[in-house]
Design a protein around this motif. Structure first.
Motif, PDB file in Angstrom:
ATOM      1  N   SER A   1       0.854  -1.149  -0.026  1.00  0.00           N
ATOM      2  CA  SER A   1       0.013   0.040  -0.086  1.00  0.00           C
ATOM      3  C   SER A   1       1.095   1.338  -0.142  1.00  0.00           C
ATOM      4  CB  SER A   1      -0.978  -0.009   1.344  1.00  0.00           C
ATOM      5  OG  SER A   1      -0.489   0.000   2.596  1.00  0.00           O
ATOM      6  N   ALA A   2       0.449   2.397  -0.450  1.00  0.00           N
ATOM      7  CA  ALA A   2       0.932   3.557  -0.601  1.00  0.00           C
ATOM      8  C   ALA A   2       0.228   4.849  -0.005  1.00  0.00           C
ATOM      9  CB  ALA A   2       1.392   3.914  -1.868  1.00  0.00           C
ATOM     10  N   PRO A   3      -0.042   4.893   1.328  1.00  0.00           N
ATOM     11  CA  PRO A   3      -0.738   5.684   1.994  1.00  0.00           C
ATOM     12  C   PRO A   3      -0.301   7.144   2.001  1.00  0.00           C
ATOM     13  CG  PRO A   3       0.106   4.514   3.626  1.00  0.00           C
ATOM     14  CD  PRO A   3       0.481   3.666   2.348  1.00  0.00           C
ATOM     15  N   THR A   4      -0.927   8.184   2.149  1.00  0.00           N
ATOM     16  CA  THR A   4      -0.402   9.549   2.522  1.00  0.00           C
ATOM     17  C   THR A   4      -0.281   9.760   3.757  1.00  0.00           C
ATOM     18  OG1 THR A   4      -1.457  10.157   0.226  1.00  0.00           O
ATOM     19  CG2 THR A   4      -0.946  11.843   1.837  1.00  0.00           C
ATOM     20  N   ILE A   5       0.802  10.269   4.006  1.00  0.00           N
ATOM     21  CA  ILE A   5       1.068  10.504   5.536  1.00  0.00           C
ATOM     22  C   ILE A   5      -0.108  11.715   5.859  1.00  0.00           C
ATOM     23  CG2 ILE A   5       2.592  11.513   7.344  1.00  0.00           C
ATOM     24  CD1 ILE A   5       4.798  10.350   5.386  1.00  0.00           C
ATOM     25  N   GLN A   6      -0.958  11.653   7.068  1.00  0.00           N
ATOM     26  CA  GLN A   6      -1.881  12.548   7.423  1.00  0.00           C
ATOM     27  C   GLN A   6      -1.289  13.299   8.631  1.00  0.00           C
ATOM     28  OE1 GLN A   6      -4.645  13.045   5.492  1.00  0.00           O
ATOM     29  NE2 GLN A   6      -4.586  11.384   4.298  1.00  0.00           N
ATOM     30  N   SER A   7      -0.481  12.648   9.289  1.00  0.00           N
ATOM     31  CA  SER A   7      -0.046  13.274  10.491  1.00  0.00           C
ATOM     32  C   SER A   7       1.340  12.527  11.190  1.00  0.00           C
ATOM     33  CB  SER A   7      -1.002  13.264  11.695  1.00  0.00           C
ATOM     34  OG  SER A   7      -1.517  12.041  11.945  1.00  0.00           O
ATOM     35  N   HIS A   8       1.801  13.081  12.010  1.00  0.00           N
ATOM     36  CA  HIS A   8       3.020  12.740  12.732  1.00  0.00           C
ATOM     37  C   HIS A   8       2.551  11.322  13.510  1.00  0.00           C
ATOM     38  CE1 HIS A   8       6.094  13.091  16.413  1.00  0.00           C
ATOM     39  NE2 HIS A   8       6.489  12.152  15.442  1.00  0.00           N
ATOM     40  N   ILE A   9       3.271  10.332  13.291  1.00  0.00           N
ATOM     41  CA  ILE A   9       3.029   8.904  14.005  1.00  0.00           C
ATOM     42  C   ILE A   9       4.185   8.631  14.810  1.00  0.00           C
ATOM     43  CG2 ILE A   9       2.468   6.599  13.382  1.00  0.00           C
ATOM     44  CD1 ILE A   9       1.875   7.229  10.598  1.00  0.00           C
ATOM     45  N   PRO A  10       4.085   9.173  16.005  1.00  0.00           N
ATOM     46  CA  PRO A  10       5.329   8.874  17.101  1.00  0.00           C
ATOM     47  C   PRO A  10       5.458   7.570  17.613  1.00  0.00           C
ATOM     48  CG  PRO A  10       3.476  10.068  18.099  1.00  0.00           C
ATOM     49  CD  PRO A  10       3.054   9.741  16.533  1.00  0.00           C
ATOM     50  N   GLY A  11       4.423   6.567  17.649  1.00  0.00           N
ATOM     51  CA  GLY A  11       4.518   5.503  18.519  1.00  0.00           C
ATOM     52  C   GLY A  11       5.189   4.175  17.918  1.00  0.00           C
ATOM     53  N   GLY A  12       5.665   4.222  16.706  1.00  0.00           N
ATOM     54  CA  GLY A  12       6.294   3.254  16.067  1.00  0.00           C
ATOM     55  C   GLY A  12       5.582   2.159  15.810  1.00  0.00           C
ATOM     56  N   SER A  13       4.259   2.119  15.595  1.00  0.00           N
ATOM     57  CA  SER A  13       3.516   1.066  15.152  1.00  0.00           C
ATOM     58  C   SER A  13       2.635   1.471  14.093  1.00  0.00           C
ATOM     59  CB  SER A  13       2.633   0.669  16.711  1.00  0.00           C
ATOM     60  OG  SER A  13       1.869   1.600  16.961  1.00  0.00           O
ATOM     61  N   GLY A  14       2.017   0.467  13.387  1.00  0.00           N
ATOM     62  CA  GLY A  14       1.027   0.558  12.527  1.00  0.00           C
ATOM     63  C   GLY A  14       0.323  -0.550  12.051  1.00  0.00           C
ATOM     64  N   ILE A  15      -0.191  -0.635  10.614  1.00  0.00           N
ATOM     65  CA  ILE A  15      -0.976  -1.851  10.253  1.00  0.00           C
ATOM     66  C   ILE A  15      -0.719  -1.951   8.909  1.00  0.00           C
ATOM     67  CG2 ILE A  15      -3.296  -0.433  10.115  1.00  0.00           C
ATOM     68  CD1 ILE A  15      -4.574  -3.167  10.835  1.00  0.00           C
ATOM     69  N   ILE A  16      -0.439  -2.966   8.343  1.00  0.00           N
ATOM     70  CA  ILE A  16      -0.393  -3.431   6.871  1.00  0.00           C
ATOM     71  C   ILE A  16      -1.614  -3.999   6.471  1.00  0.00           C
ATOM     72  CG2 ILE A  16       0.735  -4.770   5.317  1.00  0.00           C
ATOM     73  CD1 ILE A  16       3.272  -4.900   7.160  1.00  0.00           C
ATOM     74  N   THR A  17      -2.437  -3.538   5.484  1.00  0.00           N
ATOM     75  CA  THR A  17      -3.619  -3.890   5.001  1.00  0.00           C
ATOM     76  C   THR A  17      -3.532  -4.195   3.452  1.00  0.00           C
ATOM     77  OG1 THR A  17      -4.273  -1.690   4.262  1.00  0.00           O
ATOM     78  CG2 THR A  17      -4.907  -2.265   6.489  1.00  0.00           C
TER      79      THR A  17
END
Length: 553
Positions: A332-348
């Motif tokens: 996926s190639a999402p657009t960065i909407q905001s700062h992601i400080p937690g170092g975690s995410g999801i792969i869909t």
């Protein structure tokens, strides 16, 4: 005279009972194996009625350890893989480019503009617009070098920086290449082991052979191709800045970029920077999950260093797209909407539940640092394994029966005592193998058959010595006591030298040789125990009860 303290008698029988109890599950191998698997699934996958019933096939208060069957007995897959260590050189140069770019950018007033040039994968070449600033450029780039952390590479740096005209060339030093090769093979070995362990196979053999090869043997797996599918999947996750998006597969990406396809969108290709922001090596966890629409996905979490880099990048590039790349395909190639400080995410993506689970397993195990080339592969069918087991059983039974008959005919009642000790001896061998989690191979069966023959050697020495004492006019009690005491040194000498040989075979050998050494070594220990202690205890108990005036051996 013939006296054995009560505590010694209790200890001897206790050792025998414990050993035989540990060996007992092997007499019900299939049932216990199924029960153990069900118990493990109850912990990892939860309770079901079927699992509870299978787990109840074997009482929980009894030992459940089994002797693991080797590849030649259970069947399975054999692979010999070569690690393409040169792949790491190119990856190191790609990862070094952002650092070189940053230090040269800070010296732009001196070195002018600069651009990365095409060259061998193992080299990084940078052309300067102002050759007069070459000395300064070399100085700042060389400051990026770090010492090689090996004994053989002590005093050397990891990179070599040279200049030719207006081009700087950076490559790994020879000392760093040697160190890198060793690290790469070690890392590949550990990752292969983790991936196979995740699948839950029993007692795989995974060991290094030579400088850059790995031997992989996994009993109980269906085929070599199935094993290759488990360990050959790269599962390399990276987060790369997106340069562009289009439908031309052959578009020219530019130096430092690459064109890769989209996983879900057919005909769509992304141009991304080759140097990733964060890689899967900085992942600390990956678990199957569901996205906000209830579709299978994978949650991931970075370590502190990865979380910091991921957070800094998202903070500086709000509104820009970035690509989640898995094995050179854009998931996926999402657009960065905001700062992601937690170092975690999801792969869909368009995953099934099984695919998301397998992806999480592969990501947790880590990415292979380099490609594996399979030089040799063999699938050993269970039929061949069963033939080996049957042949081993026949050989063991024939040897066992022959020794029992010989001892009974040669030494009468004393021979029967030796036979009882021999039966206990075989049980103790299997109990010890179950206790240490040993693997039984076809050479291991040969070691047991050899032990059956050797096990009565000590008793033969003792009984022959008793015969000599009787011929010399000794009474029954004195003859038995002298027979055991005077034969002890010969027994210990013979068995200690054989045990030393078994230890050397285990230390210096590998694979089948080790299997033979393990059973031979354990057989020697149990044989000495049963001959010196068990047989003597049986003879003493008989003598105390009957008090014969004379004895025949």
């Amino acid at each position: 005279m013939l006296q054995i303290d009560l505590w010694k008698r209790v200890t001897i029988w206790l050792v025998c009972v414990i050993g035989l109890m540990l060996a007992l599950p092997n007499a019900f191998y299939t049932r216990v194996e199924q029960a153990n698997d069900a118990v493990a699934e109850l912990v990892t996958k939860g309770e079901t009625q079927e699992r509870l019933e299978i787990a109840g096939q074997w009482p929980g208060f009894l030992p459940s350890g089994l002797v693991n069957l080797g590849l030649d007995l259970r069947g399975g897959a054999h692979l010999l893989a070569e690690v393409e260590v040169e792949d790491v050189y190119a990856a190191r140069m790609t990862a070094l480019w952002p650092e070189v770019r940053n230090v040269l950018r800070a010296e732009r007033a001196t070195v002018g503009t600069f651009r990365r040039q095409q060259g061998p994968d193992s080299e990084l070449r940078v052309r300067l617009s102002n050759p007069d600033g070459m000395s300064r450029a070399l100085q700042v780039v060389r400051e990026l070098a770090t010492p090689v952390v090996t004994l053989t590479g002590a005093g050397a740096n990891d990179i070599e920086v040279s200049a030719s005209g207006d081009v700087i060339t950076i490559q790994l030093s020879d000392a760093e290449k040697l160190a890198s090769d060793d690290r790469t093979v070690r890392q590949a070995l550990e990752i292969v082991r983790r991936r196979i362990d995740e699948v839950g196979t029993r007692e795989p053999t995974i060991q290094r052979q030579g400088a850059d090869r790995i031997l992989i043997q996994v009993p109980g797996i269906g085929s070599a191709s199935e094993l290759k599918a488990i360990i050959g999947t790269t599962a390399q996750l990276t987060f790369n800045p997106v340069v562009g998006r289009g439908s031309d597969e052959n578009a020219v990406p530019g130096v430092g970029n690459k064109v890769i396809p989209s996983l879900d969108e057919e005909g769509v290709y992304y141009t991304v920077e080759s140097a990733p922001v964060v890689t899967g090596e900085e992942l600390v966890d990956a678990q199957p999950a569901f996205d906000q629409n209830g579709r299978p996905a994978v949650n991931f979490r970075f370590n502190p260093a990865g979380a910091r880099k991921f957070g800094d990048y998202t903070a500086e590039n709000i509104g820009s797209p970035f690509a989640i790349v898995l094995d050179d395909e854009v998931v996926s190639a999402p657009t960065i909407q905001s700062h992601i400080p937690g170092g975690s995410g999801i792969i869909t993506g368009n995953f099934t539940i099984e695919e998301s689970t397998n992806l999480a397993v592969l990501l947790r195990a880590g990415a292979l640092p380099a490609e594996l080339t399979f030089l040799e592969e063999r699938t050993i069918g269970p039929e061949l394994g069963q033939d080996s087991i049957d042949a081993g059983k026949v050989a063991t039974i024939i040897a066992f029966a022959g020794v029992l008959v010989f001892m009974a005919l040669s030494y009468g009642l004393f021979g029967l005592f030796a036979n009882v000790a021999l039966i206990i001896n075989i049980g103790l061998i299997f109990g010890a193998l179950s206790l240490i989690g040993g693997t039984l191979t076809l050479p291991g069966i040969a070691g047991i058959v050899l032990t059956v023959g050797m096990a009565v050697d000590a008793n033969v020495l003792i009984f022959e010595r008793i015969r000599e004492e009787i011929k010399a006019g000794r009474g029954p009690a004195k003859a038995i006591d002298e027979g055991y005491s005077k034969a002890l040194s010969a027994i210990l000498d013979a068995n200690v030298t054989t045990f030393i040989t078994a230890v050397i075979l285990f230390v210096m050998g590998s694979g089948p040789v080790r299997g033979f050494a393990i059973t031979l070594g354990l057989g020697i220990l149990t044989s000495v125990f049963t001959a010196i202690f068990v047989t003597r205890l049986l003879v003493v108990m008989w003598f105390e009860r009957r008090r014969p005036k004379e004895i025949e051996v």
